[in-house]
Design a protein around this motif. Structure first.
Motif, PDB file in Angstrom:
ATOM      1  N   MET A 190       0.831  -1.195  -0.062  1.00  0.00           N
ATOM      2  CA  MET A 190      -0.247   0.062  -0.207  1.00  0.00           C
ATOM      3  C   MET A 190       0.907   1.327   0.006  1.00  0.00           C
ATOM      4  O   MET A 190       2.017   1.496   0.631  1.00  0.00           O
ATOM      5  N   THR A 191       0.594   2.216  -1.026  1.00  0.00           N
ATOM      6  CA  THR A 191       1.379   3.371  -1.004  1.00  0.00           C
ATOM      7  C   THR A 191       0.594   4.583  -0.455  1.00  0.00           C
ATOM      8  O   THR A 191      -0.622   4.641  -0.204  1.00  0.00           O
ATOM      9  N   ASN A 192       1.331   5.529   0.045  1.00  0.00           N
ATOM     10  CA  ASN A 192       0.767   6.751   0.675  1.00  0.00           C
ATOM     11  C   ASN A 192       0.271   7.725  -0.590  1.00  0.00           C
ATOM     12  O   ASN A 192       1.189   7.971  -1.505  1.00  0.00           O
ATOM     13  N   ALA A 193      -0.724   8.221  -0.783  1.00  0.00           N
ATOM     14  CA  ALA A 193      -1.103   9.152  -1.662  1.00  0.00           C
ATOM     15  C   ALA A 193      -0.558  10.519  -1.125  1.00  0.00           C
ATOM     16  O   ALA A 193      -0.777  10.998   0.060  1.00  0.00           O
ATOM     17  N   ILE A 194      -0.118  11.150  -2.099  1.00  0.00           N
ATOM     18  CA  ILE A 194       0.602  12.431  -1.921  1.00  0.00           C
ATOM     19  C   ILE A 194       0.023  13.376  -2.926  1.00  0.00           C
ATOM     20  O   ILE A 194      -0.225  13.156  -4.060  1.00  0.00           O
ATOM     21  N   ASP A 195      -0.365  14.495  -2.267  1.00  0.00           N
ATOM     22  CA  ASP A 195      -1.140  15.708  -3.059  1.00  0.00           C
ATOM     23  C   ASP A 195       0.150  16.471  -3.627  1.00  0.00           C
ATOM     24  O   ASP A 195       0.569  17.276  -2.962  1.00  0.00           O
ATOM     25  N   TRP A 196       0.751  16.223  -4.941  1.00  0.00           N
ATOM     26  CA  TRP A 196       1.804  16.505  -5.302  1.00  0.00           C
ATOM     27  C   TRP A 196       1.488  17.943  -5.666  1.00  0.00           C
ATOM     28  O   TRP A 196       2.518  19.066  -5.856  1.00  0.00           O
ATOM     29  N   ASP A 197       0.377  18.641  -6.203  1.00  0.00           N
ATOM     30  CA  ASP A 197       0.244  19.991  -6.268  1.00  0.00           C
ATOM     31  C   ASP A 197       0.256  20.740  -4.977  1.00  0.00           C
ATOM     32  O   ASP A 197       0.837  21.940  -5.098  1.00  0.00           O
ATOM     33  N   ASP A 198      -0.239  20.213  -3.949  1.00  0.00           N
ATOM     34  CA  ASP A 198      -0.049  20.841  -2.486  1.00  0.00           C
ATOM     35  C   ASP A 198       1.489  20.916  -2.182  1.00  0.00           C
ATOM     36  O   ASP A 198       2.019  21.927  -1.727  1.00  0.00           O
ATOM     37  N   ALA A 199       2.284  19.839  -2.374  1.00  0.00           N
ATOM     38  CA  ALA A 199       3.570  19.813  -2.093  1.00  0.00           C
ATOM     39  C   ALA A 199       4.450  20.850  -2.723  1.00  0.00           C
ATOM     40  O   ALA A 199       5.402  21.307  -2.156  1.00  0.00           O
ATOM     41  N   TYR A 200       4.034  21.218  -3.902  1.00  0.00           N
ATOM     42  CA  TYR A 200       4.861  22.517  -4.640  1.00  0.00           C
ATOM     43  C   TYR A 200       4.235  23.944  -4.429  1.00  0.00           C
ATOM     44  O   TYR A 200       4.516  24.577  -5.203  1.00  0.00           O
ATOM     45  N   SER A 201       3.122  23.905  -3.739  1.00  0.00           N
ATOM     46  CA  SER A 201       2.581  25.069  -3.614  1.00  0.00           C
ATOM     47  C   SER A 201       3.212  25.932  -2.634  1.00  0.00           C
ATOM     48  O   SER A 201       2.931  25.547  -1.316  1.00  0.00           O
ATOM     49  N   ASN A 202       3.763  26.932  -3.011  1.00  0.00           N
ATOM     50  CA  ASN A 202       4.682  27.658  -2.069  1.00  0.00           C
ATOM     51  C   ASN A 202       3.850  29.101  -1.408  1.00  0.00           C
ATOM     52  O   ASN A 202       3.624  28.963  -0.157  1.00  0.00           O
ATOM     53  N   ASP A 228       1.202  36.428   4.057  1.00  0.00           N
ATOM     54  CA  ASP A 228       1.525  37.722   3.125  1.00  0.00           C
ATOM     55  C   ASP A 228       2.091  37.265   1.622  1.00  0.00           C
ATOM     56  O   ASP A 228       2.702  38.214   1.179  1.00  0.00           O
ATOM     57  N   GLY A 229       2.279  35.782   1.429  1.00  0.00           N
ATOM     58  CA  GLY A 229       2.581  35.640   0.401  1.00  0.00           C
ATOM     59  C   GLY A 229       2.464  36.508  -1.292  1.00  0.00           C
ATOM     60  O   GLY A 229       3.383  36.754  -1.892  1.00  0.00           O
ATOM     61  N   ALA A 230       1.311  36.696  -1.327  1.00  0.00           N
ATOM     62  CA  ALA A 230       0.817  37.453  -2.531  1.00  0.00           C
ATOM     63  C   ALA A 230       1.498  38.725  -2.503  1.00  0.00           C
ATOM     64  O   ALA A 230       1.634  39.490  -3.753  1.00  0.00           O
ATOM     65  N   SER A 231       2.148  39.432  -1.576  1.00  0.00           N
ATOM     66  CA  SER A 231       2.906  40.612  -1.792  1.00  0.00           C
ATOM     67  C   SER A 231       4.340  40.492  -2.285  1.00  0.00           C
ATOM     68  O   SER A 231       4.730  41.643  -2.566  1.00  0.00           O
ATOM     69  N   TYR A 232       4.659  39.422  -2.467  1.00  0.00           N
ATOM     70  CA  TYR A 232       6.190  39.309  -2.576  1.00  0.00           C
ATOM     71  C   TYR A 232       6.579  40.023  -4.004  1.00  0.00           C
ATOM     72  O   TYR A 232       7.516  40.598  -4.206  1.00  0.00           O
ATOM     73  N   PRO A 233       5.835  39.544  -5.041  1.00  0.00           N
ATOM     74  CA  PRO A 233       6.388  40.002  -6.450  1.00  0.00           C
ATOM     75  C   PRO A 233       6.292  41.465  -6.528  1.00  0.00           C
ATOM     76  O   PRO A 233       7.403  41.707  -7.408  1.00  0.00           O
ATOM     77  N   GLN A 234       5.430  42.027  -6.026  1.00  0.00           N
ATOM     78  CA  GLN A 234       5.328  43.577  -6.096  1.00  0.00           C
ATOM     79  C   GLN A 234       6.529  44.171  -5.169  1.00  0.00           C
ATOM     80  O   GLN A 234       7.240  45.042  -5.768  1.00  0.00           O
ATOM     81  N   LYS A 235       6.805  43.546  -4.149  1.00  0.00           N
ATOM     82  CA  LYS A 235       7.896  43.725  -3.313  1.00  0.00           C
ATOM     83  C   LYS A 235       9.342  43.841  -4.153  1.00  0.00           C
ATOM     84  O   LYS A 235      10.238  44.454  -4.145  1.00  0.00           O
ATOM     85  N   TRP A 236       9.357  42.631  -4.854  1.00  0.00           N
ATOM     86  CA  TRP A 236      10.671  42.384  -5.459  1.00  0.00           C
ATOM     87  C   TRP A 236      10.870  43.387  -6.650  1.00  0.00           C
ATOM     88  O   TRP A 236      11.853  43.929  -6.996  1.00  0.00           O
ATOM     89  N   ARG A 237       9.565  43.601  -7.466  1.00  0.00           N
ATOM     90  CA  ARG A 237       9.504  44.570  -8.589  1.00  0.00           C
ATOM     91  C   ARG A 237      10.057  45.837  -8.188  1.00  0.00           C
ATOM     92  O   ARG A 237      10.728  46.720  -8.839  1.00  0.00           O
TER      93      ARG A 237
END
Length: 275
Positions: free
Chosen positions: A1-13, A19-28
């Protein structure tokens, strides 16, 4: 039996970064300020072409005084996000303060090209920058950019032997070193990775060039998958004739891990430049 991994969630930063959404504007904003400073001093050589596409362009920030070498930063965004070189200019600040010229390229994104094509583009960008600046070369990149700079120091690198011999240090930051899990994510509808390309483009599945010096760098507060990927490269390449270390920087997540590059005396900058 294998553990199901949500790979979309695993790579969701950014969903896990306060306040993650604020970073791109901060960088710019920070990038625009640095570009303006360098342009005013006559130290910015902008939009140098290294290929035929409008995104095959790099910016080169030249230092005052004696030239110590060349640092190249390759940006991330899962090889597909609409970022370009102008968003990351401020990450040249730390190396520039030490007398290094700094090149920051854009590249054509997926799905217009494949990841293997982007590898070739980055090879061309590094070759162009290396032709303009003498001395040792220090490579770094973030996330997908971390993957790309690690890829440059594998035995199947697109770089010529002459340029490979100039590379003194490589620091992939939050790098994806095994691409195979990405085939199980929704983003693969854009990346179009298959099993063959994933293997051929995964640094952890390739041999490093003999004698390279690489530090795999990641934030201790990043998603577990990025910490695993960072350790994976260091663990596998430890079996080859090269210098490999790994760092988990405390309190840093996927968005603020790159901030060390803006500071001349930060351990990330000092490690990258061999200081």
């Amino acid at each position: 039996m294998t553990n199901a991994i949500d790979w979309d969630d695993a790579y969701s930063n950014f969903a896990y970064i306060p306040d993650g959404a604020s970073y791109p504007q901060k960088w710019r904003t920070e990038a625009a300020q640095f570009r303006s400073e360098m342009d005013d001093k006559g130290l910015l050589k902008a939009d140098i072409a290294y290929g035929p596409d409008t995104r095959n362009r790099l910016d080169l920030f030249m230092p005052w005084g004696d030239l110590k070498g060349l640092m190249i930063f390759v940006h991330g965004g899962y090889w597909k996000e609409d970022f370009d070189k102008s968003v990351w200019s401020h990450l040249a600040r730390g190396a520039h303060a030490h007398g290094f010229a700094v090149a920051v390229p854009s590249y054509v994104l997926c799905p217009h090209v494949r990841i293997s094509d982007i590898t070739v583009q980055i090879g061309l960008a590094i070759t162009k920058a290396a032709g303009a600046v003498a001395g040792p070369i220090h490579l770094t990149g973030h996330s997908a950019g971390g993957h790309l700079v690690a890829r440059m120091v594998t035995v199947t690198s697109p770089l010529s032997q002459t340029i490979r011999q100039r590379i003194r240090k490589t620091v992939p930051i939050s790098a994806i070193t095994d691409l195979r899990p990405l085939m199980k994510t929704k983003m693969n509808e854009t990346l179009h990775l298959d099993a063959i390309e994933a293997r051929l483009e995964s640094p952890a599945l390739l041999e490093p060039q003999e004698g390279i010096d690489l530090t795999a760098w990641v934030g201790a507060d990043e998603r577990p998958e990025f910490i695993r990927q960072n350790a994976l490269l260091a663990n596998i390449w430890a079996g080859f004739d090269c210098s490999i270390t790994a760092v988990e920087e405390p309190t840093k997540h996927h968005a603020n891990i790159i901030e060390g590059l803006t500071k001349a005396d930060h351990p990330l900058t000092r490690t990258l430049l061999g200081l």
